[in-house]
Design a protein around this motif. Structure first.
Motif, PDB file in Angstrom:
ATOM      1  N   TYR A 199       0.814  -1.208   0.000  1.00  0.00           N
ATOM      2  CA  TYR A 199       0.000   0.000   0.000  1.00  0.00           C
ATOM      3  C   TYR A 199       0.856   1.270   0.000  1.00  0.00           C
ATOM      4  O   TYR A 199       0.562   2.236  -0.702  1.00  0.00           O
ATOM      5  N   ASP A 200       1.952   1.277   0.766  1.00  0.00           N
ATOM      6  CA  ASP A 200       2.829   2.445   0.794  1.00  0.00           C
ATOM      7  C   ASP A 200       3.401   2.729  -0.590  1.00  0.00           C
ATOM      8  O   ASP A 200       3.494   3.895  -1.019  1.00  0.00           O
ATOM      9  N   GLU A 201       3.793   1.667  -1.305  1.00  0.00           N
ATOM     10  CA  GLU A 201       4.343   1.865  -2.643  1.00  0.00           C
ATOM     11  C   GLU A 201       3.267   2.256  -3.646  1.00  0.00           C
ATOM     12  O   GLU A 201       3.546   2.953  -4.622  1.00  0.00           O
ATOM     13  N   GLN A 202       2.039   1.814  -3.416  1.00  0.00           N
ATOM     14  CA  GLN A 202       0.938   2.273  -4.263  1.00  0.00           C
ATOM     15  C   GLN A 202       0.794   3.791  -4.162  1.00  0.00           C
ATOM     16  O   GLN A 202       0.606   4.478  -5.173  1.00  0.00           O
ATOM     17  N   LEU A 203       0.894   4.306  -2.934  1.00  0.00           N
ATOM     18  CA  LEU A 203       0.784   5.751  -2.730  1.00  0.00           C
ATOM     19  C   LEU A 203       1.941   6.482  -3.406  1.00  0.00           C
ATOM     20  O   LEU A 203       1.751   7.536  -4.033  1.00  0.00           O
ATOM     21  N   HIS A 204       3.160   5.921  -3.305  1.00  0.00           N
ATOM     22  CA  HIS A 204       4.315   6.551  -3.954  1.00  0.00           C
ATOM     23  C   HIS A 204       4.142   6.565  -5.468  1.00  0.00           C
ATOM     24  O   HIS A 204       4.469   7.552  -6.141  1.00  0.00           O
ATOM     25  N   LEU A 205       3.644   5.463  -6.012  1.00  0.00           N
ATOM     26  CA  LEU A 205       3.429   5.381  -7.456  1.00  0.00           C
ATOM     27  C   LEU A 205       2.388   6.393  -7.921  1.00  0.00           C
ATOM     28  O   LEU A 205       2.577   7.087  -8.931  1.00  0.00           O
ATOM     29  N   LYS A 206       1.304   6.510  -7.162  1.00  0.00           N
ATOM     30  CA  LYS A 206       0.239   7.456  -7.522  1.00  0.00           C
ATOM     31  C   LYS A 206       0.703   8.903  -7.346  1.00  0.00           C
ATOM     32  O   LYS A 206       0.310   9.785  -8.123  1.00  0.00           O
ATOM     33  N   GLN A 207       1.556   9.137  -6.336  1.00  0.00           N
ATOM     34  CA  GLN A 207       2.103  10.475  -6.142  1.00  0.00           C
ATOM     35  C   GLN A 207       2.968  10.871  -7.336  1.00  0.00           C
ATOM     36  O   GLN A 207       2.851  11.987  -7.862  1.00  0.00           O
ATOM     37  N   ALA A 208       3.807   9.937  -7.785  1.00  0.00           N
ATOM     38  CA  ALA A 208       4.664  10.214  -8.948  1.00  0.00           C
ATOM     39  C   ALA A 208       3.838  10.440 -10.197  1.00  0.00           C
ATOM     40  O   ALA A 208       4.155  11.312 -11.023  1.00  0.00           O
ATOM     41  N   THR A 209       2.757   9.685 -10.349  1.00  0.00           N
ATOM     42  CA  THR A 209       1.887   9.850 -11.508  1.00  0.00           C
ATOM     43  C   THR A 209       1.188  11.200 -11.476  1.00  0.00           C
ATOM     44  O   THR A 209       1.094  11.889 -12.505  1.00  0.00           O
ATOM     45  N   ALA A 210       0.712  11.613 -10.309  1.00  0.00           N
ATOM     46  CA  ALA A 210       0.041  12.901 -10.173  1.00  0.00           C
ATOM     47  C   ALA A 210       0.991  14.050 -10.490  1.00  0.00           C
ATOM     48  O   ALA A 210       0.628  15.017 -11.168  1.00  0.00           O
ATOM     49  N   ILE A 211       2.229  13.942 -10.026  1.00  0.00           N
ATOM     50  CA  ILE A 211       3.225  14.988 -10.298  1.00  0.00           C
ATOM     51  C   ILE A 211       3.548  15.038 -11.785  1.00  0.00           C
ATOM     52  O   ILE A 211       3.664  16.117 -12.388  1.00  0.00           O
ATOM     53  N   ARG A 212       3.673  13.861 -12.400  1.00  0.00           N
ATOM     54  CA  ARG A 212       3.990  13.807 -13.831  1.00  0.00           C
ATOM     55  C   ARG A 212       2.882  14.440 -14.674  1.00  0.00           C
ATOM     56  O   ARG A 212       3.145  15.138 -15.649  1.00  0.00           O
ATOM     57  N   LEU A 213       1.641  14.217 -14.281  1.00  0.00           N
ATOM     58  CA  LEU A 213       0.513  14.716 -15.066  1.00  0.00           C
ATOM     59  C   LEU A 213       0.125  16.155 -14.724  1.00  0.00           C
ATOM     60  O   LEU A 213      -0.313  16.906 -15.596  1.00  0.00           O
ATOM     61  N   GLY A 231       1.158  23.292 -11.353  1.00  0.00           N
ATOM     62  CA  GLY A 231       1.214  23.829  -9.994  1.00  0.00           C
ATOM     63  C   GLY A 231       1.750  22.792  -9.033  1.00  0.00           C
ATOM     64  O   GLY A 231       2.127  21.681  -9.413  1.00  0.00           O
ATOM     65  N   HIS A 232       1.796  23.163  -7.769  1.00  0.00           N
ATOM     66  CA  HIS A 232       2.323  22.279  -6.744  1.00  0.00           C
ATOM     67  C   HIS A 232       1.341  21.145  -6.449  1.00  0.00           C
ATOM     68  O   HIS A 232       0.137  21.387  -6.280  1.00  0.00           O
ATOM     69  N   VAL A 233       1.824  19.938  -6.362  1.00  0.00           N
ATOM     70  CA  VAL A 233       0.994  18.772  -6.039  1.00  0.00           C
ATOM     71  C   VAL A 233       1.243  18.386  -4.588  1.00  0.00           C
ATOM     72  O   VAL A 233       2.357  18.031  -4.216  1.00  0.00           O
ATOM     73  N   GLU A 234       0.207  18.480  -3.767  1.00  0.00           N
ATOM     74  CA  GLU A 234       0.330  18.116  -2.361  1.00  0.00           C
ATOM     75  C   GLU A 234       0.543  16.605  -2.218  1.00  0.00           C
ATOM     76  O   GLU A 234       0.232  15.825  -3.123  1.00  0.00           O
ATOM     77  N   GLU A 235       1.062  16.206  -1.066  1.00  0.00           N
ATOM     78  CA  GLU A 235       1.298  14.794  -0.815  1.00  0.00           C
ATOM     79  C   GLU A 235      -0.029  14.052  -0.645  1.00  0.00           C
ATOM     80  O   GLU A 235      -0.943  14.528   0.024  1.00  0.00           O
ATOM     81  N   ILE A 236      -0.131  12.898  -1.250  1.00  0.00           N
ATOM     82  CA  ILE A 236      -1.332  12.084  -1.131  1.00  0.00           C
ATOM     83  C   ILE A 236      -1.477  11.597   0.316  1.00  0.00           C
ATOM     84  O   ILE A 236      -0.510  11.144   0.924  1.00  0.00           O
ATOM     85  N   ILE A 237      -2.679  11.712   0.842  1.00  0.00           N
ATOM     86  CA  ILE A 237      -2.953  11.252   2.199  1.00  0.00           C
ATOM     87  C   ILE A 237      -3.527   9.842   2.112  1.00  0.00           C
ATOM     88  O   ILE A 237      -4.590   9.624   1.532  1.00  0.00           O
ATOM     89  N   GLY A 238      -2.830   8.892   2.690  1.00  0.00           N
ATOM     90  CA  GLY A 238      -3.293   7.509   2.663  1.00  0.00           C
ATOM     91  C   GLY A 238      -4.363   7.237   3.696  1.00  0.00           C
ATOM     92  O   GLY A 238      -4.675   8.084   4.545  1.00  0.00           O
ATOM     93  N   MET A 239      -4.931   6.041   3.627  1.00  0.00           N
ATOM     94  CA  MET A 239      -5.982   5.639   4.563  1.00  0.00           C
ATOM     95  C   MET A 239      -5.400   4.736   5.653  1.00  0.00           C
ATOM     96  O   MET A 239      -4.461   3.980   5.398  1.00  0.00           O
TER      97      MET A 239
END
Length: 216
Positions: free
Chosen positions: A55-69, A74-82
């Motif tokens: 799950y932690d790596e899923q969040l890292h992967l999605k964070q990288a994808t959000a930053i790339r897109l 603008g600035h992309v805030e850190e994804i907050i996990g559950m």
């Protein structure tokens, strides 16, 4: 980078101009972030495609994808996990079909197909919605409600859609059918609400289109 750390054997099943589809045959060197999926349907369903990743790596992967897109805008805030990334989905959609014995089943389409994978308990769906869907499926034979066949375009009930309110506790059940003529609807709804008094709304939605769209 996550996927570069593992080695696998794969078979190409479809090749396009700029990409290809492949089926995993064997994991030779697993990634350090690889985990065993908790879901019994993960290989059939295809809905949750990152279950092999922690799950932690899923969040890292999605964070990288959000930053790339979005990073160039603008600035992309850190994804907050559950704390508990399960049973959170408040909108649940079940496809109806029949098994080889002709008994009604509910589930999801296998990825890239219209083959229904029977699913009784989904790890991301609200537990109350899962229980209500199974109750409805079990009630169908007694009320002689035929399941819609998308190839012959015959039958009555197509889908079940449920929305649950996490704050209010209210639950809406939407029965998607091919007609507004519902024989025995009063008795059906009364029995359903008797079994699940938490239901606050029942809607009959008519969808007569010969498409994969859920709602009419």
């Amino acid at each position: 980078d996550v996927y570069k750390r593992q080695q696998v054997e794969a078979k190409i099943i479809k090749s396009k101009k700029h990409y290809a589809y492949a089926r995993l045959e064997k994991v030779l060197q697993p990634s350090p972030f690889r985990v065993e999926p908790k879901c019994a349907y993960h290989r059939q369903c295809g809905g949750c495609q990152l279950q092999n990743l922690s799950y932690d790596e899923q969040l890292h992967l999605k964070q990288a994808t959000a930053i790339r897109l979005l990073g160039r805008f603008g600035h992309v805030e850190e994804i907050i996990g559950m704390k508990d990334p399960y049973h959170y989905r408040n909108k649940v959609h079940a496809v109806l079909a029949v098994d080889k014995a002709g008994k009604p089943i509910s589930g999801v389409y296998a990825m890239g197909t219209h083959r229904v994978v029977p699913v009784r308990h989904c790890l991301i769906e609200d537990r109350r919605a899962d229980r209500i869907i199974q109750t409805i499926v079990a009630m169908l034979p007694a009320y002689k409600l035929r399941i819609y066949n998308e190839y012959t375009h015959r039958g009555f009930l197509r889908h079940i859609l449920i929305r649950t309110g996490h704050v209010t506790g209210q639950i809406m059940v939407v029965l998607v059918a091919t007609s507004l003529e519902f024989p025995g609807k009063k008795a059906f709804v009364q029995e359903l609400i008797q079994r699940h008094p938490e239901i606050t709304t029942v809607v009959l939605n008519c969808n007569q289109r010969e498409t994969s769209m859920v709602l009419g």
